[in-house]
Design a protein around this motif. Sequence first.
Motif, PDB file in Angstrom:
ATOM      1  N   GLU A 355       0.535  -0.794  -0.598  1.00 39.77           N
ATOM      2  CA  GLU A 355       0.211   0.269   0.318  1.00 39.77           C
ATOM      3  C   GLU A 355       0.583   1.371   0.114  1.00 39.77           C
ATOM      4  O   GLU A 355       0.367   1.978  -0.364  1.00 39.77           O
ATOM      5  CB  GLU A 355      -0.817   0.092   1.413  1.00 39.77           C
ATOM      6  CG  GLU A 355      -0.485   0.282   2.533  1.00 39.77           C
ATOM      7  CD  GLU A 355       0.082  -1.551   3.171  1.00 39.77           C
ATOM      8  OE1 GLU A 355       0.542  -1.262   4.660  1.00 39.77           O
ATOM      9  OE2 GLU A 355      -0.066  -2.356   2.248  1.00 39.77           O
ATOM     10  N   TYR A 359      -0.296  -1.009  -4.862  1.00 39.09           N
ATOM     11  CA  TYR A 359      -2.067  -0.849  -4.298  1.00 39.09           C
ATOM     12  C   TYR A 359      -2.300   0.456  -3.840  1.00 39.09           C
ATOM     13  O   TYR A 359      -2.516   0.937  -2.637  1.00 39.09           O
ATOM     14  CB  TYR A 359      -1.407  -1.753  -3.328  1.00 39.09           C
ATOM     15  CG  TYR A 359      -3.071  -2.950  -2.489  1.00 39.09           C
ATOM     16  CD1 TYR A 359      -3.917  -2.967  -3.631  1.00 39.09           C
ATOM     17  CD2 TYR A 359      -2.766  -3.719  -1.392  1.00 39.09           C
ATOM     18  CE1 TYR A 359      -5.205  -3.386  -2.755  1.00 39.09           C
ATOM     19  CE2 TYR A 359      -3.801  -4.260  -0.964  1.00 39.09           C
ATOM     20  CZ  TYR A 359      -4.995  -4.250  -1.685  1.00 39.09           C
ATOM     21  OH  TYR A 359      -6.028  -4.227  -1.142  1.00 39.09           O
ATOM     22  N   PRO A 536      -7.866  -0.125  -1.775  1.00 40.50           N
ATOM     23  CA  PRO A 536      -7.443  -1.678  -0.503  1.00 40.50           C
ATOM     24  C   PRO A 536      -7.081  -1.589   0.243  1.00 40.50           C
ATOM     25  O   PRO A 536      -7.805  -0.472   1.694  1.00 40.50           O
ATOM     26  CB  PRO A 536      -5.509  -0.975  -0.677  1.00 40.50           C
ATOM     27  CG  PRO A 536      -5.462   0.353  -1.492  1.00 40.50           C
ATOM     28  CD  PRO A 536      -6.340   1.136  -1.747  1.00 40.50           C
TER      29      PRO A 536
END
Length: 539
Positions: A355, A359, A536
């Motif tokens: 992330e 992501y 996400p």
Amino acid sequence: MKSLTLNIRYGLLLLLIPFTLACTNNWDNHYSADPDVIPAQSLWESIGERPELLSDFAELLQLTAYDKVLDADQVYTIWAPANGHFNIDSLRALIDEGKKDQVIAEFVKNHIARFSHPVSSLTDKQVLLLSKKSERLRSGEAAASFLFGQTGILSKNILSSNGILHIIDRANPFFFNIYEYLKTDTELDSLTSFIYSFDKAVFDPLLSVPYGVVDGKTIYVDSVISIENELLEKIGLLNHEDSTYWLLAPSNSAWNQAYDSIRQYFKYDLKVAKADSLEQANTKMMMVRDLVFNAKLQSSPQDSLFSTQYQVLDKKYHVYHRPYEAGNIFSRTTEEVSCSNGVIFKSDDWFYRPEQNFYQEIKVEAERTTGRDYSSSLCDIMDRVVKPEDNYKISNKRYIHLMPAGTSRNPWVTFEIPNTLSAAYDIYCVFVPYKYYNPAHENVDKPVKLKFSLTYNDEKGNSRTIVCRDSAGSNIYETDPSKLDTVLVLSNYTFPVANYGQENNTVMLKLETSITSKETALYTREMLIDCICLKPHLN
């Protein structure tokens, strides 16, 4: 942590031999040409006339065919180390082992520059060598002394027909830049192989030295080949000398660990051409793009580090807070390698989180016409712009106003969602309250009642459509007309395959009002839509 300062590759270690060479004005006058006269001899001939000082250097030029280069018309400046001031035997051995190109790149070219570079008491400048390294040429502290990098100039400004010769008191050491060092370290083979796979050799005829024409084709005695690397142009020019970078370099074991964890985000369906190659390429690209940091732009590296991919307008990604604390990316580096354009930090661990890098949230602006379909919906769509005086937190300051063409139809609109990964997302749709558009309208207090459906591809490449349901299991959603309403459509929804980087978007979200004729007094079929967001889902 070990600290390694790398001066030159094993095999090119320069043997510094204690040596004192008397340097008098008479000696200088003997070997210097009259500055008012252009000598007829070339640089190569000038070197050959000084065997007592330069026979070793001359032999090396012959072994590497650079005698022909320095006998041609192009203008060069040479800093030639005197006999006994470098290890000629180790260089001969490398050539005998078939490593002539290495000797040329790291020794011969490290003593030659294009154009004329005389020295005087006023000289202080950087000189770009053929090795692509930059050295400072300047006068020394002692009277009538001159320095080339860290080497002393014994005899200066020896003129030739195609340049200038200086004689120096030691070999000029070759420092690897980050790009050059990588191929010498077997512990970094995986990273190196990927970076070097983007190398493209480009011939430069303007900088090459022509020797003649054979059968109508120019023959070059010194062909200048430049290496272009598309990957380094994106993540950081590790092969250039004019910037300073930090490279966090995963060892082969860390590389494999990262690859196994990241590849799951790039699973493609069976109908995608070269799916396995796409999975591999995208996985490795995501692995490397946050490994490079511009050292000059790190104002407080202990607090946070910004990779070369960082964008000021999107501060959530490519920034690593407290990077040296336990469990963060620089917390367990094993070795530092100093190079000519920065430092390599080697690591056996991979502490990057998806992330922070790839992501990411996916946002589809409703006003974006590409990938939006309402062709058979019997409705009109107007693009609305937020007034400058209104402080509404609407994405991109624009939204769409979907209006049914009749009073009895439930209009719909479909949005394509690009670049989804084979990963879990929370899917949201953001609705604008009617009062933002017209606070006096009769619909101002009416919610929208609607349903959503999601289309995607399964592992076999077949298109699937599901009816979305909220946390209570209902397929009917209602908006809140009193606020900018972010409606959670699906929570923790996992796409079985990725659509990242594909021209054809296979993921679509459809919005359709679900209002009967008896409900029009309670609900409105007009939809004011800001955007679709996929965030996400982090456990």
